[in-house]
Design a protein around this motif. Structure first.
Motif, short mmCIF file in Angstrom:
data_model
loop_
_atom_site.label_atom_id
_atom_site.label_comp_id
_atom_site.label_asym_id
_atom_site.label_seq_id
_atom_site.Cartn_x
_atom_site.Cartn_y
_atom_site.Cartn_z
N TYR A 173 0.86 -1.19 0.00
CA TYR A 173 0.00 0.00 0.00
C TYR A 173 0.90 1.24 0.00
O TYR A 173 1.80 1.36 0.84
CB TYR A 173 -0.92 0.00 1.21
N ARG A 190 -2.09 0.82 -4.81
CA ARG A 190 -1.95 -0.52 -4.25
C ARG A 190 -1.31 -1.42 -5.28
O ARG A 190 -1.56 -1.30 -6.47
CB ARG A 190 -3.31 -1.10 -3.85
N HIS A 198 -13.90 0.58 -6.52
CA HIS A 198 -14.65 -0.52 -5.94
C HIS A 198 -15.85 0.05 -5.22
O HIS A 198 -15.74 1.05 -4.49
CB HIS A 198 -13.76 -1.31 -4.97
N ALA A 224 -17.35 -0.88 -2.68
CA ALA A 224 -17.30 -0.87 -1.21
C ALA A 224 -16.09 -0.08 -0.67
O ALA A 224 -16.16 0.50 0.41
CB ALA A 224 -17.24 -2.31 -0.68
N TYR A 225 -14.96 -0.04 -1.44
CA TYR A 225 -13.73 0.53 -0.89
C TYR A 225 -13.29 1.83 -1.56
O TYR A 225 -12.30 2.43 -1.16
CB TYR A 225 -12.59 -0.50 -1.00
N SER A 276 -8.83 3.80 -6.12
CA SER A 276 -7.40 3.59 -5.87
C SER A 276 -6.73 3.33 -7.21
O SER A 276 -7.34 2.78 -8.14
CB SER A 276 -7.19 2.40 -4.94
#
Length: 429
Positions: free
Chosen positions: A42, A61, A97, A99-100, A103
């Motif tokens: 990360y 990431r 994403h 849910a996240y 990135s």
């Protein structure tokens, strides 16, 4: 009014990104943070202005299956681990994403870019050190002939430190070294401050050591960026003792290697260097000893030949010296006899002159003494008391002594008056 759920909205964003940005992009950025978790990497990416102001920031990431391939390749080529403050060129593609959130996903890393940036930074540090006039200061120092007191800067648990000490202890010459460890962090962001602190502690006891050895033992040769800093280089360059580095950087030299007195690859190579240095001194001593013995031997042979020549010519020389000595003695004897006869003649002449002068002086002395006696006799006759008595004077005596002052008498004293004819005794009233 129809409303989308958050998941539907995020899915729409994901689809839009996938359609509008389907490709991967190469991006240059600086790592603000790097961390690994569960095999994934990360990163926090930032872009800074020349004034060190934040211009842009993003998260990235690298998933485990990609990271396991990229990491060893990057570290093998650069000799560095990814760390905060490093400039990188990453190939990324966007991912959103539901849910996240958003990135950047790293699919490749360009190690050549990082190597170029590291080289640029290293060259900038070198340029600044040369401008300060300290780049070659360590090279101007001389390692003492008998360099046996070693200050070691290393990690306390490093295998390389143990190898270094064991090699010094078990050297083939039987040399005895004195080592003292000054613990320091040898990997990561604390390298600079930790090594400088160790140098400060050594400097407080500078008279106890001959050289300083900075070693980093065992393990991979990655993450050596801590040895490429200006502050650490300045401290090493200005240190009053020679510094030997053996930090295991096989591929390239760090700034610390360049600025130090002597650079070797490994801790055992540092130990071998110190042993070899002392061995060369020992060899020089032995060479000097052999040269001195040979010189004395040649001189003794030369003097022996000279003595042999002298011994063969000595009888001739002695005969010549004896002949010359005898002739000289004869001359001295003749001169001595002549001088003695002359001295006797001179003494006789002086004695005759003295006898004549003595007779005359003796006669004059007798005449003067007779005249003096006549004068004394005349004075004695004039001082005879009988003459005074014949003229009518008298002499008064007390206890046989002449009375010259009436105050000498008191009533009852018996006195005697001596006249021309007879004596009279009286009592003082």
């Amino acid at each position: 009014m129809n409303a989308l759920t958050l998941h539907e909205l995020n899915a729409l964003v994901r689809e839009t990104l996938e359609l509008s940005m389907p490709n991967a992009y190469w991006v240059q950025a600086e790592l603000a943070e790097v961390r690994e978790r569960n095999g994934h990497c990360y990163m926090e990416l930032v872009q800074m202005s020349p004034a060190k102001q934040l211009v842009a920031k993003a998260s990235a990431r690298c998933w485990r299956n990609t990271w396991q391939l990229l990491r060893p390749h990057f570290e093998r080529l650069t000799g560095q681990q990814l760390h905060a403050g490093m400039s990188v060129m990453l190939q990324v593609y966007p991912q959103f994403h539901e849910a996240y959130g958003f990135s950047w996903i790293v699919s490749d890393i360009n190690p050549e870019f990082t190597m170029g940036d590291m080289a640029r930074k290293r060259q900038e540090i070198i340029r600044q050190l040369k401008e300060e006039g300290v780049y070659d200061l360590q090279k101007e120092l001389t390692i003492p002939l008998f360099a046996k007191r070693i200050a070691v800067i290393s990690s306390e648990t490093a295998a390389g430190y143990g190898d270094f000490c064991n090699q010094l202890t078990d050297n083939a010459y039987g040399f005895r070294f004195q080592t003292e460890l000054f613990p320091a962090v040898m990997q990561g962001e604390q390298v600079e401050s930790s090594v400088i602190a160790a140098l400060d502690h050594i400097n407080e006891r500078i008279a106890d050591f001959d050289v300083v050895v900075i070693i980093r033992g065992g393990g991979a040769t990655t993450d050596l960026s801590g040895f490429d800093t200006l502050l650490l280089a300045e401290n090493v360059a200005n240190f009053p003792l020679p510094i030997i580095t053996g930090i295991g950087h096989d591929r390239d030299e760090s700034v610390l290697d360049m600025i130090s007195h002597t650079r070797v690859k490994t801790p055992t190579a540092a130990a071998a260097f110190l042993i070899d240095h002392l061995a060369q001194v020992y060899e020089r001593i032995e060479d000097s000893q052999r040269a001195l013995v040979n010189l004395v031997k040649r001189r003794m042979e030369k003097e022996q030949i000279r003595l042999q020549r002298l011994s063969s010519t000595l009888p001739v020389i002695f005969s010549l010296v004896k002949t010359r000595g005898n002739a000289r003695l004869e001359r001295l004897q003749t001169n001595l006899l002549a001088a003695m006869h002359q001295r006797i003649r001179d003494s006789r002449n002086n004695l005759s002159t003295f006898n004549a002068q003595f007779a005359m002086l003796h006669s004059q002395f007798i005449t003067r003494q007779r005249h003096r006696l006549q004068l004394i006799e005349e004075k004695v006759r004039n001082l005879d008391p009988v003459l005074l008595l014949n003229r009518g004077y008298s002499i008064t005596l007390k206890d046989g002594k002449v009375v010259r002052d009436a105050s000498q008498l008191k009533a009852g004293d018996e006195i005697e008056t001596r006249l021309k004819k007879g004596n009279v005794k009286s009592i003082v009233k």
